[in-house]
Design an enzyme around this catalytic site. Structure first.
Site, PDB file in Angstrom:
ATOM      1  CG  HIS A 100      -1.787  -1.212   1.302  1.00  0.00           C
ATOM      2  ND1 HIS A 100      -3.047  -1.241   0.759  1.00  0.00           N
ATOM      3  CD2 HIS A 100      -1.560  -2.461   1.782  1.00  0.00           C
ATOM      4  CE1 HIS A 100      -3.568  -2.446   0.922  1.00  0.00           C
ATOM      5  NE2 HIS A 100      -2.678  -3.212   1.547  1.00  0.00           N
ATOM      6  CB  ALA A 148      15.284 -21.154   8.340  1.00  0.00           C
TER       7      ALA A 148
HETATM    8  C1  COA Z   1      20.843 -20.817   4.753  1.00  0.00           C
HETATM    9  C2  COA Z   1      21.393 -22.174   5.106  1.00  0.00           C
HETATM   10  C3  COA Z   1      21.090 -23.167   3.969  1.00  0.00           C
HETATM   11  C4  COA Z   1      22.884 -21.988   5.227  1.00  0.00           C
HETATM   12  O1  COA Z   1      23.471 -23.166   5.638  1.00  0.00           O
HETATM   13  P1  COA Z   1      25.084 -23.246   5.681  1.00  0.00           P
HETATM   14  O2  COA Z   1      25.635 -23.033   4.308  1.00  0.00           O
HETATM   15  O3  COA Z   1      25.443 -24.508   6.349  1.00  0.00           O
HETATM   16  O4  COA Z   1      25.454 -21.944   6.522  1.00  0.00           O
HETATM   17  P2  COA Z   1      26.439 -21.829   7.736  1.00  0.00           P
HETATM   18  O5  COA Z   1      25.934 -22.626   8.881  1.00  0.00           O
HETATM   19  O6  COA Z   1      27.833 -22.077   7.227  1.00  0.00           O
HETATM   20  O7  COA Z   1      26.284 -20.303   8.123  1.00  0.00           O
HETATM   21  C5  COA Z   1      27.017 -19.239   7.516  1.00  0.00           C
HETATM   22  C6  COA Z   1      26.686 -17.957   8.270  1.00  0.00           C
HETATM   23  O8  COA Z   1      25.326 -17.597   7.976  1.00  0.00           O
HETATM   24  C7  COA Z   1      24.554 -17.532   9.184  1.00  0.00           C
HETATM   25  N1  COA Z   1      23.241 -18.117   8.906  1.00  0.00           N
HETATM   26  C8  COA Z   1      23.005 -19.351   8.404  1.00  0.00           C
HETATM   27  N2  COA Z   1      21.682 -19.536   8.259  1.00  0.00           N
HETATM   28  C9  COA Z   1      21.102 -18.408   8.693  1.00  0.00           C
HETATM   29  C10 COA Z   1      19.733 -18.007   8.800  1.00  0.00           C
HETATM   30  N3  COA Z   1      18.752 -18.805   8.408  1.00  0.00           N
HETATM   31  N4  COA Z   1      19.463 -16.769   9.281  1.00  0.00           N
HETATM   32  C11 COA Z   1      20.486 -15.961   9.661  1.00  0.00           C
HETATM   33  N5  COA Z   1      21.786 -16.285   9.572  1.00  0.00           N
HETATM   34  C12 COA Z   1      22.086 -17.498   9.096  1.00  0.00           C
HETATM   35  C13 COA Z   1      25.347 -18.346  10.197  1.00  0.00           C
HETATM   36  O9  COA Z   1      25.079 -17.914  11.518  1.00  0.00           O
HETATM   37  C14 COA Z   1      26.751 -18.062   9.782  1.00  0.00           C
HETATM   38  O10 COA Z   1      27.120 -16.799  10.248  1.00  0.00           O
HETATM   39  P3  COA Z   1      28.640 -16.486  10.747  1.00  0.00           P
HETATM   40  O11 COA Z   1      29.486 -16.690   9.529  1.00  0.00           O
HETATM   41  O12 COA Z   1      28.563 -15.074  11.203  1.00  0.00           O
HETATM   42  O13 COA Z   1      28.916 -17.488  11.813  1.00  0.00           O
HETATM   43  C15 COA Z   1      20.767 -22.752   6.404  1.00  0.00           C
HETATM   44  O14 COA Z   1      21.286 -22.097   7.537  1.00  0.00           O
HETATM   45  C16 COA Z   1      19.268 -22.627   6.438  1.00  0.00           C
HETATM   46  O15 COA Z   1      18.680 -21.626   6.861  1.00  0.00           O
HETATM   47  N6  COA Z   1      18.586 -23.710   5.933  1.00  0.00           N
HETATM   48  C17 COA Z   1      17.167 -23.751   5.847  1.00  0.00           C
HETATM   49  C18 COA Z   1      16.613 -24.896   6.729  1.00  0.00           C
HETATM   50  C19 COA Z   1      15.155 -25.132   6.483  1.00  0.00           C
HETATM   51  O16 COA Z   1      14.402 -24.222   6.191  1.00  0.00           O
HETATM   52  N7  COA Z   1      14.762 -26.383   6.558  1.00  0.00           N
HETATM   53  C20 COA Z   1      13.425 -26.785   6.162  1.00  0.00           C
HETATM   54  C21 COA Z   1      13.587 -27.919   5.204  1.00  0.00           C
HETATM   55  S1  COA Z   1      12.187 -28.167   4.140  1.00  0.00           S
END
Ligand code: COA
Length: 173
Positions: A100, A148
């Protein structure tokens, strides 16, 4: 308007938990695909809501094949939504394509005060649990990942991982 009512009824009836059961979920799939453009082999969870707002009839939604729409996914297609193949929308993902105007009168919800946008989500993109995609986002590129709980305020290029609120690029794939 008839199709809109039909869409709403199908979502209310076939969105409920009972249609999680093997066999019955095929029925849910069939009816969602009857009234929406959704490709083959979709997985459609409970309470998936695809809707337009404020009586807008111009929006549209097209969803590719092998797409996951997990439980409680909500997609506003007041604007235009195009979703590619093999896209995963995890639980509680919210995609918005209307907003909006920031005027004192926005409470009137007049059609001229509503702004709609078009979003395209590329093949194999994955939006993690609870991600919120704000209106005005034009694309989430192929093979991109949104973490997420992220709030997406910018377009997301292909082959990148974004996370946080507001979402920032955390790595490339
Ligand atoms: C985004 C995602 C794929 C990244 O995974 P990853 O590559 O293993 O990432 P890492 O754990 O190496 O994290 C890297 C950095 O991003 C940050 N980070 C990762 N996911 C994050 C999120 N969702 N929100 C905020 N920060 C996030 C970590 O804290 C880390 O920060 P740092 O470098 O300051 O320590 C994963 O965290 C995620 O959110 N997966 C979704 C899970 C989900 O929805 N599952 C449902 C299945 S249907």
């Amino acid at each position: 308007m008839v199709i809109e009512s039909l869409r709403r009824i199908i979502q209310i009836v076939f969105g409920i938990e009972i249609f999680e059961f093997p066999g019955l979920n095929r029925m849910r799939n069939f009816f969602y695909r009857l009234v929406f453009s959704i490709g083959k082999h979709a997985i459609i969870g409970r309470n998936v809501r695809l809707f337009r707002v404020h009586g807008l009839s111009s929006g549209s939604i097209n969803i590719g094949e092998h797409v996951l729409l997990a439980n409680d996914v909500l997609i506003d297609y007041s604007g235009k939504v195009i979703i590619g193949n093999h896209v995963w929308l995890s639980e509680n993902v919210h995609i918005h394509t209307h907003t909006h105007k920031l005027t004192k009168d926005r409470v009137l919800k007049r059609p001229e005060d509503i702004e709609v946008s078009t979003i395209e989500i590329g093949d194999k993109a994955w939006l993690g649990d609870g991600a919120i995609i704000l209106p005005g986002i034009e694309y989430i590129g192929e093979n991109a990942i949104v973490g997420a709980g992220s709030v997406v305020t910018k377009n997301i290029p292909s082959n990148t991982v974004w996370a946080g609120n507001p979402a920032r690029e955390i790595k490339k794939i």
